[in-house]
Design a protein around this motif. Structure first.
Motif, PDB file in Angstrom:
ATOM      1  N   ASN A  50       0.809  -1.226   0.000  1.00 46.21           N
ATOM      2  CA  ASN A  50       0.000   0.000   0.000  1.00 46.21           C
ATOM      3  C   ASN A  50       0.838   1.271   0.000  1.00 46.21           C
ATOM      4  O   ASN A  50       0.311   2.358  -0.215  1.00 46.21           O
ATOM      5  N   ASP A  51       2.141   1.151   0.256  1.00 44.78           N
ATOM      6  CA  ASP A  51       3.030   2.308   0.239  1.00 44.78           C
ATOM      7  C   ASP A  51       3.477   2.688  -1.171  1.00 44.78           C
ATOM      8  O   ASP A  51       4.097   3.726  -1.363  1.00 44.78           O
ATOM      9  N   ILE A  52       3.203   1.843  -2.162  1.00 45.32           N
ATOM     10  CA  ILE A  52       3.620   2.128  -3.536  1.00 45.32           C
ATOM     11  C   ILE A  52       2.627   3.116  -4.137  1.00 45.32           C
ATOM     12  O   ILE A  52       1.543   2.747  -4.573  1.00 45.32           O
ATOM     13  N   ASP A  53       3.024   4.395  -4.120  1.00 44.30           N
ATOM     14  CA  ASP A  53       2.136   5.444  -4.619  1.00 44.30           C
ATOM     15  C   ASP A  53       2.854   6.441  -5.524  1.00 44.30           C
ATOM     16  O   ASP A  53       2.293   7.461  -5.916  1.00 44.30           O
ATOM     17  N   CYS A  54       4.121   6.160  -5.853  1.00 40.20           N
ATOM     18  CA  CYS A  54       4.936   7.011  -6.734  1.00 40.20           C
ATOM     19  C   CYS A  54       5.228   8.376  -6.144  1.00 40.20           C
ATOM     20  O   CYS A  54       5.548   9.315  -6.866  1.00 40.20           O
ATOM     21  N   ARG A  55       5.137   8.483  -4.834  1.00 44.21           N
ATOM     22  CA  ARG A  55       5.436   9.730  -4.143  1.00 44.21           C
ATOM     23  C   ARG A  55       6.566   9.485  -3.136  1.00 44.21           C
ATOM     24  O   ARG A  55       6.440   8.630  -2.271  1.00 44.21           O
ATOM     25  N   PHE A  56       7.620  10.237  -3.262  1.00 39.34           N
ATOM     26  CA  PHE A  56       8.779  10.063  -2.385  1.00 39.34           C
ATOM     27  C   PHE A  56       8.565  10.901  -1.135  1.00 39.34           C
ATOM     28  O   PHE A  56       9.043  12.028  -1.011  1.00 39.34           O
ATOM     29  N   GLY A  57       7.826  10.339  -0.213  1.00 38.47           N
ATOM     30  CA  GLY A  57       7.523  11.018   1.037  1.00 38.47           C
ATOM     31  C   GLY A  57       8.395  10.525   2.174  1.00 38.47           C
ATOM     32  O   GLY A  57       9.375   9.799   1.967  1.00 38.47           O
ATOM     33  N   PRO A  58       8.028  10.877   3.407  1.00 37.52           N
ATOM     34  CA  PRO A  58       8.823  10.482   4.575  1.00 37.52           C
ATOM     35  C   PRO A  58       8.961   8.966   4.729  1.00 37.52           C
ATOM     36  O   PRO A  58      10.015   8.483   5.144  1.00 37.52           O
ATOM     37  N   GLY A  59       7.909   8.215   4.409  1.00 38.38           N
ATOM     38  CA  GLY A  59       7.982   6.755   4.534  1.00 38.38           C
ATOM     39  C   GLY A  59       8.971   6.140   3.557  1.00 38.38           C
ATOM     40  O   GLY A  59       9.737   5.236   3.918  1.00 38.38           O
ATOM     41  N   THR A  60       8.972   6.634   2.333  1.00 38.07           N
ATOM     42  CA  THR A  60       9.912   6.134   1.331  1.00 38.07           C
ATOM     43  C   THR A  60      11.338   6.541   1.696  1.00 38.07           C
ATOM     44  O   THR A  60      12.268   5.745   1.568  1.00 38.07           O
ATOM     45  N   GLU A  61      11.482   7.757   2.195  1.00 37.11           N
ATOM     46  CA  GLU A  61      12.813   8.210   2.608  1.00 37.11           C
ATOM     47  C   GLU A  61      13.351   7.345   3.753  1.00 37.11           C
ATOM     48  O   GLU A  61      14.506   6.900   3.724  1.00 37.11           O
ATOM     49  N   SER A  62      12.524   7.075   4.758  1.00 31.76           N
ATOM     50  CA  SER A  62      12.934   6.249   5.887  1.00 31.76           C
ATOM     51  C   SER A  62      13.280   4.823   5.430  1.00 31.76           C
ATOM     52  O   SER A  62      14.283   4.247   5.862  1.00 31.76           O
TER      53      SER A  62
END
Length: 123
Positions: free
Chosen positions: A38-50
């Motif tokens: 569910n984190d695959i949304d093509c947006r490099f946010g805080p979760g992807t950075e972490s």
């Protein structure tokens, strides 16, 4: 193909934060167990950075949370050919993910992702 991603541009929260390239990177993180599907949304946010920082640290890379040539280069070592010359498999720690490669360009390949929602609308 195992050196295809090392020349990609940088991905981060400030550089190309919303792109299909970010979606490809998120699929790598998902395959290695650092993101949920569910984190695959093509947006490099805080979760992807972490998740990126943890992925980099586990591989002895500089853990700055940015996906540049060294990080992409390490990930592309896990790319494998399939019987279809346009589909490549990423050998993930938790499971494999697939990417479509057309004219040297990688694209998301939702047909093999482990959920049945359209990620193309988010990317």
């Amino acid at each position: 193909m195992t050196d295809d991603w090392g020349d990609e541009g940088e991905l981060s929260r400030s550089t190309f934060p919303n792109s299909s390239a970010t979606g490809i990177w998120q699929k790598v993180l998902y395959a290695d167990g650092y993101l949920t599907v569910n984190d695959i949304d093509c947006r490099f946010g805080p979760g992807t950075e972490s998740a990126t920082i943890r992925w980099q640290a586990a591989r002895g890379l500089g853990d700055d949370g940015r996906v540049g040539p060294l990080t992409f280069g390490r990930a592309d070592n896990q790319l494998r050919a399939t019987s279809d010359p346009e589909i490549f498999r990423y050998d993930g720690t938790n499971h494999d993910e697939y990417f479509l490669r057309v004219n040297g360009r990688y694209e998301l390949f939702p047909g093999h992702v482990a959920y049945y929602r359209s990620i193309s609308s988010a990317c």
